[in-house]
Design a protein around this motif. Structure first.
Motif, PDB file in Angstrom:
ATOM      1  N   LYS A 134       0.844  -1.199   0.000  1.00 14.87           N
ATOM      2  CA  LYS A 134       0.000   0.000   0.000  1.00 14.87           C
ATOM      3  C   LYS A 134       0.875   1.243   0.000  1.00 14.87           C
ATOM      4  CE  LYS A 134      -2.398   1.268   3.694  1.00 14.87           C
ATOM      5  NZ  LYS A 134      -3.494   1.336   4.695  1.00 14.87           N
ATOM      6  N   LEU A 135       0.544   2.154  -0.888  1.00 14.38           N
ATOM      7  CA  LEU A 135       1.218   3.451  -0.975  1.00 14.38           C
ATOM      8  C   LEU A 135       0.294   4.534  -0.431  1.00 14.38           C
ATOM      9  CD1 LEU A 135       3.414   5.468  -2.139  1.00 14.38           C
ATOM     10  CD2 LEU A 135       2.020   5.488  -4.223  1.00 14.38           C
ATOM     11  N   ILE A 136       0.824   5.365   0.446  1.00 12.79           N
ATOM     12  CA  ILE A 136       0.110   6.550   0.930  1.00 12.79           C
ATOM     13  C   ILE A 136       0.956   7.765   0.587  1.00 12.79           C
ATOM     14  CG2 ILE A 136      -0.815   7.772   2.934  1.00 12.79           C
ATOM     15  CD1 ILE A 136      -1.101   5.107   4.352  1.00 12.79           C
ATOM     16  N   THR A 137       0.332   8.744  -0.045  1.00 11.87           N
ATOM     17  CA  THR A 137       1.052   9.971  -0.382  1.00 11.87           C
ATOM     18  C   THR A 137       0.125  11.166  -0.224  1.00 11.87           C
ATOM     19  OG1 THR A 137       2.517  11.005  -2.022  1.00 11.87           O
ATOM     20  CG2 THR A 137       0.523   9.934  -2.860  1.00 11.87           C
ATOM     21  N   TYR A 138       0.707  12.362  -0.244  1.00  8.77           N
ATOM     22  CA  TYR A 138      -0.026  13.606  -0.001  1.00  8.77           C
ATOM     23  C   TYR A 138       0.261  14.553  -1.147  1.00  8.77           C
ATOM     24  CZ  TYR A 138       0.203  11.347   4.530  1.00  8.77           C
ATOM     25  OH  TYR A 138       0.135  10.420   5.536  1.00  8.77           O
ATOM     26  N   VAL A 139      -0.796  15.145  -1.713  1.00  8.49           N
ATOM     27  CA  VAL A 139      -0.658  15.958  -2.916  1.00  8.49           C
ATOM     28  C   VAL A 139      -1.655  17.114  -2.854  1.00  8.49           C
ATOM     29  CG1 VAL A 139      -2.321  14.550  -4.207  1.00  8.49           C
ATOM     30  CG2 VAL A 139      -0.550  15.809  -5.454  1.00  8.49           C
ATOM     31  N   PRO A 140      -1.331  18.278  -3.415  1.00 10.98           N
ATOM     32  CA  PRO A 140      -2.305  19.372  -3.459  1.00 10.98           C
ATOM     33  C   PRO A 140      -3.610  18.917  -4.102  1.00 10.98           C
ATOM     34  CG  PRO A 140      -0.151  20.188  -4.088  1.00 10.98           C
ATOM     35  CD  PRO A 140      -0.021  18.705  -3.965  1.00 10.98           C
ATOM     36  N   ALA A 197      -4.724  16.372  -0.495  1.00 15.21           N
ATOM     37  CA  ALA A 197      -5.430  15.089  -0.498  1.00 15.21           C
ATOM     38  C   ALA A 197      -4.445  14.000  -0.083  1.00 15.21           C
ATOM     39  CB  ALA A 197      -5.989  14.795  -1.879  1.00 15.21           C
ATOM     40  N   GLN A 198      -4.901  13.130   0.796  1.00 19.20           N
ATOM     41  CA  GLN A 198      -4.117  11.927   1.098  1.00 19.20           C
ATOM     42  C   GLN A 198      -4.668  10.810   0.206  1.00 19.20           C
ATOM     43  OE1 GLN A 198      -4.941   9.011   4.250  1.00 19.20           O
ATOM     44  NE2 GLN A 198      -3.081   9.781   5.270  1.00 19.20           N
ATOM     45  N   ILE A 199      -3.809  10.266  -0.618  1.00 21.37           N
ATOM     46  CA  ILE A 199      -4.208   9.214  -1.544  1.00 21.37           C
ATOM     47  C   ILE A 199      -3.625   7.880  -1.076  1.00 21.37           C
ATOM     48  CG2 ILE A 199      -4.038   8.358  -3.920  1.00 21.37           C
ATOM     49  CD1 ILE A 199      -3.820  11.247  -4.845  1.00 21.37           C
ATOM     50  N   GLN A 200      -4.470   6.859  -1.025  1.00 26.25           N
ATOM     51  CA  GLN A 200      -4.026   5.507  -0.675  1.00 26.25           C
ATOM     52  C   GLN A 200      -4.380   4.563  -1.829  1.00 26.25           C
ATOM     53  OE1 GLN A 200      -5.069   4.094   3.287  1.00 26.25           O
ATOM     54  NE2 GLN A 200      -5.597   6.184   3.922  1.00 26.25           N
ATOM     55  N   GLU A 223      10.064  17.652  -2.725  1.00 30.12           N
ATOM     56  CA  GLU A 223      10.231  16.504  -1.835  1.00 30.12           C
ATOM     57  C   GLU A 223       8.879  15.823  -1.688  1.00 30.12           C
ATOM     58  OE1 GLU A 223      12.897  15.273  -0.636  1.00 30.12           O
ATOM     59  OE2 GLU A 223      14.365  16.874  -0.989  1.00 30.12           O
ATOM     60  N   VAL A 224       8.794  14.588  -2.107  1.00 32.17           N
ATOM     61  CA  VAL A 224       7.524  13.861  -2.076  1.00 32.17           C
ATOM     62  C   VAL A 224       7.401  13.104  -0.756  1.00 32.17           C
ATOM     63  CG1 VAL A 224       6.096  12.126  -3.210  1.00 32.17           C
ATOM     64  CG2 VAL A 224       7.601  13.591  -4.584  1.00 32.17           C
ATOM     65  N   ALA A 225       6.345  13.387  -0.025  1.00 28.97           N
ATOM     66  CA  ALA A 225       6.072  12.652   1.209  1.00 28.97           C
ATOM     67  C   ALA A 225       5.248  11.419   0.862  1.00 28.97           C
ATOM     68  CB  ALA A 225       5.311  13.536   2.191  1.00 28.97           C
ATOM     69  N   TYR A 226       5.752  10.243   1.230  1.00 29.01           N
ATOM     70  CA  TYR A 226       5.014   9.007   0.948  1.00 29.01           C
ATOM     71  C   TYR A 226       5.438   7.936   1.940  1.00 29.01           C
ATOM     72  CZ  TYR A 226       9.231   7.042  -1.236  1.00 29.01           C
ATOM     73  OH  TYR A 226      10.497   6.565  -1.466  1.00 29.01           O
ATOM     74  N   GLU A 227       4.607   6.933   2.076  1.00 29.57           N
ATOM     75  CA  GLU A 227       4.949   5.784   2.911  1.00 29.57           C
ATOM     76  C   GLU A 227       4.444   4.508   2.237  1.00 29.57           C
ATOM     77  OE1 GLU A 227       2.333   5.705   6.594  1.00 29.57           O
ATOM     78  OE2 GLU A 227       2.078   7.799   5.952  1.00 29.57           O
ATOM     79  N   ILE A 228       5.177   3.421   2.438  1.00 29.41           N
ATOM     80  CA  ILE A 228       4.834   2.129   1.837  1.00 29.41           C
ATOM     81  C   ILE A 228       4.760   1.088   2.948  1.00 29.41           C
ATOM     82  CG2 ILE A 228       5.691   0.247   0.380  1.00 29.41           C
ATOM     83  CD1 ILE A 228       6.865   2.365  -1.472  1.00 29.41           C
ATOM     84  N   THR A 229       3.694   0.296   2.929  1.00 27.66           N
ATOM     85  CA  THR A 229       3.563  -0.802   3.877  1.00 27.66           C
ATOM     86  C   THR A 229       3.252  -2.086   3.109  1.00 27.66           C
ATOM     87  OG1 THR A 229       1.219  -0.256   4.196  1.00 27.66           O
ATOM     88  CG2 THR A 229       2.779   0.627   5.790  1.00 27.66           C
ATOM     89  N   THR A 230       3.686  -3.217   3.659  1.00 26.73           N
ATOM     90  CA  THR A 230       3.363  -4.521   3.095  1.00 26.73           C
ATOM     91  C   THR A 230       2.164  -5.079   3.844  1.00 26.73           C
ATOM     92  OG1 THR A 230       5.674  -4.949   2.532  1.00 26.73           O
ATOM     93  CG2 THR A 230       4.215  -6.854   2.648  1.00 26.73           C
ATOM     94  N   LEU A 231       1.128  -5.456   3.107  1.00 24.89           N
ATOM     95  CA  LEU A 231      -0.106  -5.939   3.712  1.00 24.89           C
ATOM     96  C   LEU A 231      -0.055  -7.454   3.921  1.00 24.89           C
ATOM     97  CD1 LEU A 231      -2.691  -3.891   1.603  1.00 24.89           C
ATOM     98  CD2 LEU A 231      -1.522  -3.244   3.720  1.00 24.89           C
ATOM     99  N   GLU A 232      -0.800  -7.904   4.914  1.00 20.77           N
ATOM    100  CA  GLU A 232      -0.897  -9.337   5.186  1.00 20.77           C
ATOM    101  C   GLU A 232      -1.956 -10.010   4.325  1.00 20.77           C
ATOM    102  OE1 GLU A 232       1.046 -11.299   7.097  1.00 20.77           O
ATOM    103  OE2 GLU A 232       2.284  -9.496   7.249  1.00 20.77           O
TER     104      GLU A 232
END
Length: 364
Positions: A134-140, A197-200, A223-232
């Motif tokens: 899952k990718l979460i990022t923040y964009v205007p 907007a926070q996009i997932q 600078e792009v703010a984002y986070e990645i998680t591995t799902l079960e």
């Protein structure tokens, strides 16, 4: 065409990211920049297969099993593995192994077994976990739709039979650009508030490089703010084995005789008969003893696999029939699968099915 282009086709069929951790897949011998003169497809890469490649002017061998499975400390030709690799290198022949990447593919080894048996309503027997991210990022806000669509086009947002899936929420992001920054919005040295907007989105792990490349190319921020998680969550389209149903139930002895004929095996070793018809069938090409409990949970009437040991036949426990048809026999149609796939993708040079029988087990 270069070898890397052929590899791209193969990875579209069976991404290496889904191979088992213990495996050794990919280009084992050769250079991706080499121009291909011909391709030969085999289940195993033995010396006679390399000789066949030389004779037929093929400089790329696509093998199901990897000839190099564990570390080699010496190259002196003292065993068949070293002799194969030495001969391949001397004759500028590349070797690519696909193995458990194709085992785990939806349209791979086990789907081919089901096809030979005419099974319907096929599903993965042991869906693989840890390959959905899952990718979460923040964009205007005004850029959110553009970025979402770009991520969808890059392979994100597919959930089962649904595409372009995402979740978006709104909030206020804050940041203060330093004197070395080049902000697209806001001023250096002053805190800035931006409606964002926070996009997932979720995506399969083999798409990660393309997803991140797309994110950076389409995001307006320096600078792009984002986070990645591995799902079960388990991926229902990736995994070991398959289960399906026969069009009509069949007598168990008749079905055992049928699979013996279909897979051209010298014998079928099986557990005790249950005196009930066969309708639901689980399959797993190659060594599949680890999946006996999974076949039981899937309520299969029979589990077709290979390399079962003496005591493992007891694990049937009167719940299903275990049928060992032989390792080579269970995977033999894999060559035809690879050939058929590549011939649809590549038409400008020869793709040859090896005529060597590499089965090390003989029957009398």
């Amino acid at each position: 065409m270069q070898i890397k282009a052929v590899i791209q086709h193969l990875e579209n069929l069976a991404p290496l990211a889904y191979a088992e951790d213990f495996d050794n897949v990919g280009l084992l011998v050769g250079n991706t920049e080499t121009t291909v003169t011909g391709i030969i497809v085999t289940l195993d890469t033995l010396e006679n297969v390399v000789d066949e490649a030389i004779e037929k002017k093929c400089n790329l061998i696509i093998s199901f099993h990897p000839i190099i499975f564990k570390g080699i400390k010496k190259f002196n030709g003292s065993n068949y593995v070293e002799r194969v690799v030495i001969k391949a290198i001397k004759n500028d022949i590349a070797i690519y192994a696909i193995h458990t990447a194709l085992d785990n593919a939806l349209h791979g080894v086990n789907d081919m077994i089901c096809e030979q048996l005419g099974l319907r309503n096929r599903t993965i027997l042991i869906p693989q976990s840890g390959n959905i991210k899952k990718l979460i990022t923040y964009v205007p806000l005004e850029k959110a739709e553009t970025l979402r669509n770009a991520l969808f086009n890059a392979g994100a947002g597919s959930i089962g039979n649904y595409n372009d899936c995402s979740f978006t929420s709104q909030g206020v992001g804050t940041f203060k650009a330093s004197e070395n920054a080049n902000p697209s919005v806001g001023q250096i040295g002053k805190i800035h508030h931006e409606e964002e907007a926070q996009i997932q989105v979720i995506y399969p792990k083999h798409c990660e490089n393309n997803i991140l490349k797309t994110l950076f190319e389409n995001h307006p921020y320096e600078e792009v703010a984002y986070e990645i998680t591995t799902l079960e969550n388990k991926n229902q389209h990736i995994g070991m084995g398959m289960v399906g149903e026969l069009p009509e139930a069949i007598n168990e002895v008749a079905f055992l005789q049928h699979i013996k004929k279909v897979f051209k095996t010298g014998c079928v070793r099986h557990s005790a008969l249950l005196n009930k018809p066969i309708k639901r069938v689980a399959v797993l090409g190659g060594s599949g003893s680890f999946a006996i409990k999974d076949a039981q949970r899937a309520k299969a009437d029979i589990f077709i696999t290979a390399d079962l040991k003496y005591h493992q036949f007891y694990e049937a426990e009167g719940k299903l029939i275990l049928a060992d048809i032989g390792h080579y026999e269970s995977e033999q149609y894999t060559k035809n699968l690879i050939i058929s796939y590549l011939r649809k993708k590549i038409s400008n040079f020869a793709i040859i099915l090896s005529d060597k029988n590499t089965n090390p087990i003989q029957y009398i």
